[in-house]
Design an enzyme around this catalytic site. Structure first.
Site, short mmCIF file in Angstrom:
data_model
loop_
_atom_site.label_atom_id
_atom_site.label_comp_id
_atom_site.label_asym_id
_atom_site.label_seq_id
_atom_site.Cartn_x
_atom_site.Cartn_y
_atom_site.Cartn_z
N ASP A 68 0.86 -1.18 0.00
CA ASP A 68 0.00 0.00 0.00
C ASP A 68 0.90 1.23 0.00
O ASP A 68 1.93 1.23 0.68
CB ASP A 68 -0.84 -0.05 1.29
CG ASP A 68 -2.02 0.89 1.31
OD1 ASP A 68 -2.73 0.95 0.29
OD2 ASP A 68 -2.24 1.54 2.35
N TYR A 70 2.59 4.82 0.94
CA TYR A 70 2.66 5.62 2.16
C TYR A 70 1.52 6.64 2.14
O TYR A 70 1.17 7.18 1.08
CB TYR A 70 3.99 6.36 2.24
CG TYR A 70 5.20 5.46 2.37
CD1 TYR A 70 5.31 4.55 3.43
CD2 TYR A 70 6.24 5.53 1.46
CE1 TYR A 70 6.43 3.74 3.56
CE2 TYR A 70 7.37 4.72 1.59
CZ TYR A 70 7.45 3.83 2.63
OH TYR A 70 8.57 3.03 2.76
N PHE A 81 8.03 1.30 -1.19
CA PHE A 81 9.04 1.56 -0.16
C PHE A 81 9.77 2.90 -0.31
O PHE A 81 10.44 3.34 0.61
CB PHE A 81 10.07 0.42 -0.08
CG PHE A 81 9.48 -0.90 0.33
CD1 PHE A 81 9.07 -1.12 1.64
CD2 PHE A 81 9.30 -1.93 -0.59
CE1 PHE A 81 8.52 -2.33 2.03
CE2 PHE A 81 8.74 -3.14 -0.21
CZ PHE A 81 8.35 -3.35 1.10
N HIS A 190 8.58 -9.39 6.55
CA HIS A 190 8.51 -8.00 6.07
C HIS A 190 9.51 -7.14 6.85
O HIS A 190 9.78 -7.40 8.03
CB HIS A 190 7.09 -7.48 6.28
CG HIS A 190 6.79 -6.21 5.55
ND1 HIS A 190 7.11 -4.97 6.06
CD2 HIS A 190 6.19 -5.99 4.35
CE1 HIS A 190 6.73 -4.04 5.21
NE2 HIS A 190 6.17 -4.63 4.16
#
Length: 232
Positions: A68, A70, A81, A190
């Site tokens: 998803d 930020y 990322f 993760h």
């Protein structure tokens, strides 16, 4: 309402043309148009497909999957990322940098802008490509997952091998879309602070990616990110 006429970069436009005509995708664009009228949506409209603009279909050698975008101001710009220059790297990205340093010795940069990786053949794909400001997962189950599953499947169909990087349980659900007899899948916990110590730290994904690329006769990734004048 630009999103009613989605234009992907040429290499992807032809690959995904059928997807853009499907009812779910039209419904998704209508949803996004309504959302943008009422809320701040990230990333900005012009950045939604940045991953595709920076990494053509032909050049994809690695697919890194996030979940998803930020959701805070000026962070998301269309690459999983990654954050815009001048924005402090979020905790997951800092953990990526820590593992990068431990794995291949790269200095931790003064920014979180990962465009340099995308330009080297890493498709930095989120499963959901938009989000409402300050509301994580607010655009899930609106159609993006169908679209990005199709992207994963198209990359899987490439004649040359690709490294798929699946960090965390959510990303690893996409394993069923990948022919593991032809491609390499790198999976671990993760990099989130909640899970990084449960298998992300010490997993050495960056050297594993380069080892695979080298073995296939492809150029290795230069993981070192240049220091920027506008660090955080």
């Amino acid at each position: 309402m630009i999103e009613k006429n989605v234009k992907l970069p040429n290499s992807w436009q032809s690959i995904l043309a059928e997807e853009l005509e499907k009812p779910y995708f039209n419904k998704l664009q209508e949803f996004l148009s309504e959302e943008r009228q009422s809320y701040n949506i990230y990333p900005p409209e012009e950045d939604v497909f940045s991953a595709f603009e920076l990494t053509s279909y032909e050049e994809v050698n690695v697919l890194l999957l996030g979940q998803d975008p930020y959701h805070d101001e000026n962070q998301a710009h269309g690459l999983c990322f990654s954050v815009k220059p001048g924005i402090k790297p979020p905790p997951s990205l800092m953990n990526i940098y820590k593992e990068l340093k431990a794995d291949v010795g790269c200095d931790i940069p003064n920014h979180g802008y990962l465009v340099n990786w995308a330009k080297q053949g890493i498709l930095m794909l989120n499963a959901v490509l938009t989000v409402r400001a300050h509301t994580p997962n607010s655009h899930k189950n609106q159609g993006w997952e169908i679209f990005t599953d199709a992207v994963i499947q198209k990359v899987n169909e490439k004649s040359d091998p690709v490294v798929f990087v699946l960090w965390g349980g959510y990303a690893q659900k996409k394993l069923k879309l990948i022919d593991t007899s032809r491609h390499l899948v790198i999976k671990s916990a993760h990099p989130s602070p909640l899970s990084a110590r449960n298998g992300f730290f010490g997993s050495k994904p960056f050297s594993a990616i380069n080892s695979a690329l080298s073995g296939w006769g492809k150029p290795e990734i230069d993981w070192e990110l240049p220091i920027l004048d506008f660090g955080f």
